[in-house]
Design a protein around this motif. Structure first.
Motif, PDB file in Angstrom:
ATOM      1  N   ALA A 164      -0.839   5.551  -7.754  1.00  0.00           N
ATOM      2  CA  ALA A 164       0.334   4.823  -8.404  1.00  0.00           C
ATOM      3  C   ALA A 164       1.357   4.118  -7.317  1.00  0.00           C
ATOM      4  N   LEU A 165       1.381   4.744  -5.940  1.00  0.00           N
ATOM      5  CA  LEU A 165       1.908   3.958  -4.682  1.00  0.00           C
ATOM      6  C   LEU A 165       1.243   2.554  -4.495  1.00  0.00           C
ATOM      7  N   LEU A 187       6.338   6.689   2.632  1.00  0.00           N
ATOM      8  CA  LEU A 187       7.612   5.949   2.957  1.00  0.00           C
ATOM      9  C   LEU A 187       7.364   4.507   2.224  1.00  0.00           C
ATOM     10  N   PRO A 188       8.126   4.404   1.167  1.00  0.00           N
ATOM     11  CA  PRO A 188       7.771   3.218   0.191  1.00  0.00           C
ATOM     12  C   PRO A 188       7.868   1.880   0.556  1.00  0.00           C
ATOM     13  N   ASP A 189       8.748   1.397   1.911  1.00  0.00           N
ATOM     14  CA  ASP A 189       8.869   0.169   2.292  1.00  0.00           C
ATOM     15  C   ASP A 189       7.558  -0.136   3.154  1.00  0.00           C
ATOM     16  N   ALA A 190       7.328   0.710   4.028  1.00  0.00           N
ATOM     17  CA  ALA A 190       6.150   0.533   4.950  1.00  0.00           C
ATOM     18  C   ALA A 190       5.036   0.742   4.087  1.00  0.00           C
ATOM     19  N   THR A 191       4.640   1.637   3.252  1.00  0.00           N
ATOM     20  CA  THR A 191       3.518   1.664   2.264  1.00  0.00           C
ATOM     21  C   THR A 191       3.392   0.293   1.476  1.00  0.00           C
ATOM     22  N   ARG A 192       4.505  -0.207   1.076  1.00  0.00           N
ATOM     23  CA  ARG A 192       4.162  -1.495   0.254  1.00  0.00           C
ATOM     24  C   ARG A 192       3.813  -2.503   1.195  1.00  0.00           C
TER      25      ARG A 192
END
Ligand code: ADP
Ligand code: ASP
Ligand code: MG
Length: 461
Positions: free
Chosen positions: A216-217, A167-172
């Motif tokens: 990469a994340l 989940l890109p936003d939560a991971t960021r």
């Protein structure tokens, strides 16, 4: 200040004490780049953990747990060689606890088959959890201010065990909070690749080889200046070195070229790795942890005009060909959509597609989905299935502009039966399907045709 540098070390770069020492030296020499270290499990440990889950599910949990002993012992050996007391004792106790927890988890899997999938990820995650804790301790022993982070608090995913979607936003947000805080205090964050957690806190994994993707994340989350993938080869090679041992090293690739090669089987990079890097224009470098000074392969948006149209050849075995023949239907409105919807419903990804007047063919790299797909495809026409194929993919930005690559490729393998041909939509690849039994020969011949000097003219001696 420019962003940190994410440095990911694969399994063979952390296989034993000597490998851990090499990594520590590489990181120590680059502290001024503000490294964020992402590590895989020690080589072969993930395979062993996956096999243990399978054995436990077959009713042999004690035997399964016993197979892990030698691997846990490898961690102890690194600990003894490189980590002084008192941390040596603490981590040693941690390893003992891991041994007990793994045995418990395997017992639960055996007793309650319904727990197999979520507990699979829990068991397998020990590979990266233990290697990263050990790495942080080894770096501290060398005088670095390394802080271990539980990657599951950074990489947030959905709940699809064994192939979770980040989940890109939560991971960021989570990665910035965890790793960003350590960096701000001048520390070196160290975390395991491959693993994450779902919203309910359950451990998830990103699919085999997924530590590259984790790196990469993390790089994207931290606006890294560079993502470095440290492995056991000196960058991307023009073909799989297990097939062509003398394959040429490639100094530069565009994102698109690297993504195609990874997607079509170049194991050196997990296929999803490029995506977060492209989104933020972060360069990716593939380097060899045994030859740290070698420049490796530089992957970025821009690419210098290459001397050759073809940069590399990738291949992927274990491919199943599915063909639907529907003489009257194929041209009919909605037919192709119906065909693809069947694959979509079953989350079966199609790599190569070709159509003719009366049939459509698609390749599947996971035949496990077939039993569910077949009855639905049969509603569309006559279905043929052929296992034992391989995809070969010739890649290079130059393909878009140079004529004759296809002619040269097929000329080099003229005695091989080519089942399907497709020129990628990006126009930088030429992809085709051959029988699995011929694929090594095909890759060797293509490497020779595109990268090796022609043999001396006959007649001389
Ligand atoms: P790591 O454990 O570091 O992630 P991997 O085993 O996943 O390493 O990936 C590196 C391996 O990828 C190499 O040892 C090589 O055998 C294989 N490989 C396949 N295709 C290529 C290629 N085109 N270039 C380099 N390596 C490749
Ligand atoms: N350890 C995991 C695997 O072997 C992830 C990785 O190494 O990238 O698949
Ligand atoms: Mg890998």
């Amino acid at each position: 200040m420019s962003g940190p540098v994410v440095m990911k070390f694969g399994g063979t770069s952390v296989e034993d004490a000597a490998a851990f020492e090499r990594v520590a030296a590489i990181v120590a020499a680059r502290v001024e780049m503000r490294p964020v270290v992402v590590v895989s499990a020690m080589a072969r440990f993930t395979d062993a953990l996956v096999a243990a889950v399978r054995q436990a599910a077959h009713g042999e949990p004690a035997e399964a747990a016993a197979t892990l002993d030698e691997h846990l012992q490898r961690h102890v050996a690194v600990l003894r060689a490189l980590v002084p007391a008192p941390e040596r004792r603490e981590l040693g106790d941690g390893l003992e606890e891991a041994r007990r927890t793994l045995a418990d988890l395997l017992r639960i899997i055996a007793a309650h088959p319904g727990t197999r999938l979520p507990l699979h990820d829990e068991v397998v995650s020990f590979g990266e959890r233990l290697s990263s804790q050990l790495m942080a301790a080894v770096l501290r022993a060398r005088g670095l201010r390394a802080r271990w982070l539980d990657a599951r608090r950074c990489i947030r995913t959905d709940a699809q065990h064994t192939r979770a979607e980040p989940l890109p936003d939560a991971t960021r947000a989570a990665t910035r909070a965890e790793a960003g805080a350590a960096l701000a205090e001048g520390e070196t964050p160290v975390l395991g690749g491959f693993i994450g957690s779902a919203e309910d806190g359950a451990t998830t994994t990103l699919g085999r080889g997924g530590s590259d993707y984790s790196a990469a994340l993390v790089g994207a989350a931290l606006d890294a200046a560079e993502i470095q993938i440290w492995t056991d080869v000196t960058g991307f090679l023009a073909a799989d070195p297990r097939v062509v041992p003398h394959a040429r090293q490639i100094p530069r690739l565009s994102y698109a070229e690297a993504a195609e090669l990874a997607f079509f089987g170049a194991k050196v990079l997990h296929p999803r790795t490029i995506q977060p890097a492209v989104a933020q224009g972060i360069p990716v470098r593939v380097c060899n942890s045994r030859q740290p000074e070698a420049p490796g392969t530089w992957i970025a948006a821009d690419t210098e005009p290459a001397a050759r149209a073809v940069k590399a050849i990738a291949h992927k075995s274990g491919i199943t060909l599915v063909q639907v023949t529907a003489a009257r239907m194929l041209g009919a409105y909605g037919f192709l959509r119906a065909f693809f919807e069947v694959f979509e419903r079953h989350r079966a990804s199609v790599d190569v597609v070709a159509t003719s007047e009366v049939s459509i063919s698609a390749t599947l790299d996971d035949a496990a989905a077939l039993p569910a797909l077949l009855p639905e495809l049969e509603k569309l026409g006559t279905v043929g299935v052929e296992e034992g194929n391989a995809i070969v993919c010739v890649v290079g930005e130059g393909l878009a502009t140079s004529a004759g690559v296809a002619g040269e490729a097929f000329g080099a393998i003229r005695d091989v039966n080519v089942r399907m041909i497709s020129q990628g939509a990006s126009r930088i690849n030429l992809t085709f399907v051959v029988g699995e039994d011929r694929v090594r020969e095909v890759v060797k011949k293509l490497h020779a045709a595109f990268f090796e000097l022609p043999p001396p003219a006959p007649g001389g001696d």
